[in-house]
Motif scaffolding. Sequence first.
Motif, PDB file in Angstrom:
ATOM      1  N   SER A 133      56.996  30.053 -24.695  1.00 47.97           N
ATOM      2  CA  SER A 133      56.845  30.811 -25.845  1.00 47.97           C
ATOM      3  C   SER A 133      55.513  31.523 -25.803  1.00 47.97           C
ATOM      4  O   SER A 133      54.607  30.690 -25.746  1.00 47.97           O
ATOM      5  CB  SER A 133      57.049  30.020 -27.064  1.00 47.97           C
ATOM      6  OG  SER A 133      56.602  30.671 -28.311  1.00 47.97           O
ATOM      7  N   ALA A 134      55.264  32.561 -26.555  1.00 49.97           N
ATOM      8  CA  ALA A 134      53.904  33.087 -26.792  1.00 49.97           C
ATOM      9  C   ALA A 134      52.974  32.277 -27.556  1.00 49.97           C
ATOM     10  O   ALA A 134      52.019  32.345 -27.578  1.00 49.97           O
ATOM     11  CB  ALA A 134      53.967  34.535 -27.369  1.00 49.97           C
ATOM     12  N   GLU A 135      53.637  31.562 -28.411  1.00 45.97           N
ATOM     13  CA  GLU A 135      52.989  30.604 -29.418  1.00 45.97           C
ATOM     14  C   GLU A 135      52.196  29.383 -28.724  1.00 45.97           C
ATOM     15  O   GLU A 135      51.089  28.974 -29.066  1.00 45.97           O
ATOM     16  CB  GLU A 135      53.943  30.035 -30.366  1.00 45.97           C
ATOM     17  CG  GLU A 135      54.798  28.842 -30.118  1.00 45.97           C
ATOM     18  CD  GLU A 135      55.242  28.184 -31.210  1.00 45.97           C
ATOM     19  OE1 GLU A 135      55.110  28.673 -32.126  1.00 45.97           O
ATOM     20  OE2 GLU A 135      56.473  27.491 -30.787  1.00 45.97           O
ATOM     21  N   GLU A 136      52.320  29.182 -27.181  1.00 46.36           N
ATOM     22  CA  GLU A 136      51.742  28.079 -26.732  1.00 46.36           C
ATOM     23  C   GLU A 136      50.232  28.748 -26.374  1.00 46.36           C
ATOM     24  O   GLU A 136      49.453  27.757 -25.987  1.00 46.36           O
ATOM     25  CB  GLU A 136      52.595  28.043 -25.291  1.00 46.36           C
ATOM     26  CG  GLU A 136      53.963  27.394 -25.070  1.00 46.36           C
ATOM     27  CD  GLU A 136      54.523  27.386 -23.975  1.00 46.36           C
ATOM     28  OE1 GLU A 136      53.601  27.180 -22.842  1.00 46.36           O
ATOM     29  OE2 GLU A 136      55.931  27.225 -23.944  1.00 46.36           O
ATOM     30  N   PRO A 145      49.533  42.046 -22.338  1.00 45.99           N
ATOM     31  CA  PRO A 145      50.353  41.513 -20.989  1.00 45.99           C
ATOM     32  C   PRO A 145      49.937  39.802 -21.202  1.00 45.99           C
ATOM     33  O   PRO A 145      50.576  39.309 -20.440  1.00 45.99           O
ATOM     34  CB  PRO A 145      49.410  41.901 -20.061  1.00 45.99           C
ATOM     35  CG  PRO A 145      48.069  42.435 -20.613  1.00 45.99           C
ATOM     36  CD  PRO A 145      48.334  42.785 -21.867  1.00 45.99           C
ATOM     37  N   ASP A 146      49.372  39.402 -22.189  1.00 42.99           N
ATOM     38  CA  ASP A 146      49.167  37.758 -22.331  1.00 42.99           C
ATOM     39  C   ASP A 146      50.054  37.038 -21.926  1.00 42.99           C
ATOM     40  O   ASP A 146      50.066  36.172 -21.375  1.00 42.99           O
ATOM     41  CB  ASP A 146      48.457  37.481 -23.678  1.00 42.99           C
ATOM     42  CG  ASP A 146      47.495  38.383 -24.246  1.00 42.99           C
ATOM     43  OD1 ASP A 146      47.361  39.532 -23.621  1.00 42.99           O
ATOM     44  OD2 ASP A 146      46.644  37.805 -25.191  1.00 42.99           O
ATOM     45  N   VAL A 172      58.640  46.056 -21.774  1.00 41.26           N
ATOM     46  CA  VAL A 172      58.496  46.761 -20.426  1.00 41.26           C
ATOM     47  C   VAL A 172      56.935  47.014 -20.341  1.00 41.26           C
ATOM     48  O   VAL A 172      56.504  46.450 -18.987  1.00 41.26           O
ATOM     49  CB  VAL A 172      59.200  48.163 -20.301  1.00 41.26           C
ATOM     50  CG1 VAL A 172      58.739  48.904 -19.239  1.00 41.26           C
ATOM     51  CG2 VAL A 172      60.578  47.904 -20.374  1.00 41.26           C
ATOM     52  N   GLU A 173      56.355  47.428 -21.043  1.00 45.65           N
ATOM     53  CA  GLU A 173      54.641  47.702 -20.909  1.00 45.65           C
ATOM     54  C   GLU A 173      54.199  46.315 -20.829  1.00 45.65           C
ATOM     55  O   GLU A 173      53.137  46.529 -20.025  1.00 45.65           O
ATOM     56  CB  GLU A 173      54.160  48.400 -22.191  1.00 45.65           C
ATOM     57  CG  GLU A 173      52.761  48.881 -21.943  1.00 45.65           C
ATOM     58  CD  GLU A 173      52.022  49.534 -23.065  1.00 45.65           C
ATOM     59  OE1 GLU A 173      50.711  49.645 -23.154  1.00 45.65           O
ATOM     60  OE2 GLU A 173      52.923  50.144 -23.968  1.00 45.65           O
ATOM     61  N   SER A 174      54.257  45.379 -21.386  1.00 48.98           N
ATOM     62  CA  SER A 174      53.684  44.196 -21.458  1.00 48.98           C
ATOM     63  C   SER A 174      53.786  43.469 -20.235  1.00 48.98           C
ATOM     64  O   SER A 174      52.790  43.181 -19.208  1.00 48.98           O
ATOM     65  CB  SER A 174      54.238  43.366 -22.528  1.00 48.98           C
ATOM     66  OG  SER A 174      53.777  41.743 -22.136  1.00 48.98           O
TER      67      SER A 174
END
Length: 215
Positions: A133-136, A145-146, A172-174
Amino acid sequence: MQSKAVLFDMDGVIVNSERYWVETEQTDILPSAVSGSADTSETTGMNFREIYDYLEARHEMTASKDEFVARYEEAARDIYGEKVDLQANFRDLVADLRAEGRTVALVSSSPHDWISRMLDRFDLRESFDRVISAEEIDAKSKPEPDVYEYAAEQVGVAPEACIAVEDSENGVESAERAGMRVVGYRNQSDERLDLSAADAVAESPEELRSILLGE
């Protein structure tokens, strides 16, 4: 398309949640928080907490961020707990990818409790080598892109050896900005997003399987 790792977005890829989110945002969440109209296609793939900041910079807001977040949390319980369906034959796809020795991960902007609700409902916890998860890492929302850069580190595979499966332009861009190849997946929602920047586009679960497994 050969790769060492396949990274699946959750919303609109593993489950058909995007159609429910679009409906909920258009009929409930955004009208309750934004003065005037807002286009949901701008924020597809973004972390819901950052959507408020994005909208606040462009619109007059009529609800606080706490109220906005609370509406998303309430909607998530209903959408992941009751409404969504699993992509057709998804378990078989993941099992066959892993049988080839490929790492399979779930990579989402959604918080872990939303992801967990979906995993438990469909008994998918053992299907993935890693759930991310991005929250990590308090990652910036897609199209930054993170989250995919972090995912590559977590699965131990170089970005160029990863394939991401994404249903949104931001997603897609990420993944592309992280140095990965991308398969755009049409999730059959009402939104016809431009996925032409992806390396390949799958119009159905069968076509996605063919692209990933070379069948």
